[in-house]
Design a protein around this motif. Sequence first.
Motif, PDB file in Angstrom:
ATOM      1  N   THR A 170      43.952  39.979  28.310  1.00 24.73           N
ATOM      2  CA  THR A 170      45.142  40.550  28.937  1.00 24.73           C
ATOM      3  C   THR A 170      45.171  40.352  30.450  1.00 24.73           C
ATOM      4  OG1 THR A 170      44.060  42.703  29.137  1.00 24.73           O
ATOM      5  CG2 THR A 170      45.357  42.302  27.151  1.00 24.73           C
ATOM      6  N   GLY A 171      44.070  40.007  31.068  1.00 29.51           N
ATOM      7  CA  GLY A 171      44.059  39.831  32.518  1.00 29.51           C
ATOM      8  C   GLY A 171      42.915  40.609  33.132  1.00 29.51           C
ATOM      9  N   PRO A 172      42.821  40.651  34.457  1.00 26.05           N
ATOM     10  CA  PRO A 172      43.768  40.092  35.435  1.00 26.05           C
ATOM     11  C   PRO A 172      43.773  38.572  35.415  1.00 26.05           C
ATOM     12  CG  PRO A 172      41.771  40.786  36.529  1.00 26.05           C
ATOM     13  CD  PRO A 172      41.632  41.237  35.110  1.00 26.05           C
ATOM     14  N   PRO A 173      44.821  37.969  35.989  1.00 27.50           N
ATOM     15  CA  PRO A 173      44.912  36.508  35.971  1.00 27.50           C
ATOM     16  C   PRO A 173      43.781  35.857  36.762  1.00 27.50           C
ATOM     17  CG  PRO A 173      46.591  37.467  37.411  1.00 27.50           C
ATOM     18  CD  PRO A 173      45.968  38.598  36.668  1.00 27.50           C
ATOM     19  N   TYR A 174      43.031  35.014  36.108  1.00 30.90           N
ATOM     20  CA  TYR A 174      41.950  34.294  36.785  1.00 30.90           C
ATOM     21  C   TYR A 174      41.951  32.818  36.423  1.00 30.90           C
ATOM     22  CZ  TYR A 174      39.573  34.585  32.265  1.00 30.90           C
ATOM     23  OH  TYR A 174      39.266  34.486  30.937  1.00 30.90           O
ATOM     24  N   GLY A 175      42.673  32.434  35.371  1.00 24.83           N
ATOM     25  CA  GLY A 175      42.718  31.042  34.931  1.00 24.83           C
ATOM     26  C   GLY A 175      43.965  30.346  35.431  1.00 24.83           C
ATOM     27  N   PRO A 176      44.316  29.212  34.817  1.00 23.79           N
ATOM     28  CA  PRO A 176      45.462  28.432  35.264  1.00 23.79           C
ATOM     29  C   PRO A 176      46.814  29.036  34.889  1.00 23.79           C
ATOM     30  CG  PRO A 176      44.509  27.436  33.316  1.00 23.79           C
ATOM     31  CD  PRO A 176      43.592  28.556  33.712  1.00 23.79           C
ATOM     32  N   LEU A 177      46.803  30.024  33.958  1.00 20.10           N
ATOM     33  CA  LEU A 177      48.075  30.562  33.472  1.00 20.10           C
ATOM     34  C   LEU A 177      47.941  32.034  33.132  1.00 20.10           C
ATOM     35  CD1 LEU A 177      51.006  30.236  32.400  1.00 20.10           C
ATOM     36  CD2 LEU A 177      49.999  29.566  30.205  1.00 20.10           C
ATOM     37  N   HIS A 178      48.928  32.807  33.556  1.00 26.78           N
ATOM     38  CA  HIS A 178      49.030  34.221  33.185  1.00 26.78           C
ATOM     39  C   HIS A 178      50.482  34.503  32.807  1.00 26.78           C
ATOM     40  CE1 HIS A 178      48.217  38.485  33.018  1.00 26.78           C
ATOM     41  NE2 HIS A 178      49.172  38.729  33.897  1.00 26.78           N
ATOM     42  N   LEU A 179      50.723  34.910  31.570  1.00 25.68           N
ATOM     43  CA  LEU A 179      52.072  35.226  31.097  1.00 25.68           C
ATOM     44  C   LEU A 179      52.296  36.733  31.179  1.00 25.68           C
ATOM     45  CD1 LEU A 179      52.408  33.024  27.859  1.00 25.68           C
ATOM     46  CD2 LEU A 179      53.033  32.434  30.211  1.00 25.68           C
ATOM     47  N   VAL A 180      53.417  37.112  31.766  1.00 24.30           N
ATOM     48  CA  VAL A 180      53.830  38.516  31.806  1.00 24.30           C
ATOM     49  C   VAL A 180      55.105  38.624  30.972  1.00 24.30           C
ATOM     50  CG1 VAL A 180      54.527  40.451  33.244  1.00 24.30           C
ATOM     51  CG2 VAL A 180      52.836  38.809  34.102  1.00 24.30           C
TER      52      VAL A 180
END
Length: 205
Positions: A170-180
């Motif tokens: 679920t996150g936090p965003p640390y990679g190349p993509l984070h979808l909200v």
Amino acid sequence: MSDAEREHVGQLLQRAVGQGMLSLGEFTERMDTALASKTRGELNSVLADLPGMQIAEEHRPSAKPVAGPTPHRVVQEHWGHGSGTSDTLRGTMSTVTRKGPWNVPPSLRVSTRMSTVTLDFTQAVMSTQVVEIHVDDYCSTVTLIVPTEATVDLNGVDTVAGSATNKVRTGPPYGPLHLVVSGKVRLGSVTAKHPFGSSIRRMFG
């Protein structure tokens, strides 16, 4: 009123659309009424004028018919959001697929009715790390396929007789993509997952 009763009425309305007894605008308006109903009389009001429906006398609605030109216009204006630009995906009783090296905008709107939607981000061309997806759906299956390093947040999805399932981090965003992901799913589902076989590949390196 129970969700099971509302879901049953939703299935009857879907059948009416398939048989040509209701337009998409009438279906959407009646579904909104059904999902907001507090009594069986209110719930049955969306079925009262359909051919072949038998409603007990004590549950017959006394309100005015829900269908009419004004609600239909409201639905058309709502569907016109985005004016057909690339950040809006729309489908009615359709299959909507995005896969391969498709360009992903920072914000994406998915407006679907009784459709199957697959958004595959594994080879997509990203313009930003964080992508916001707003879902406005009736009776559809929405699947989000993301790379193994991606994260997805489904906490903003409101479900009505539906489901939101997150099978990835679920996150936090640390990679190349984070979808909200946000919005509303009625009698449908949203699922975020990795590509088929990802867990096996990780297991064997």
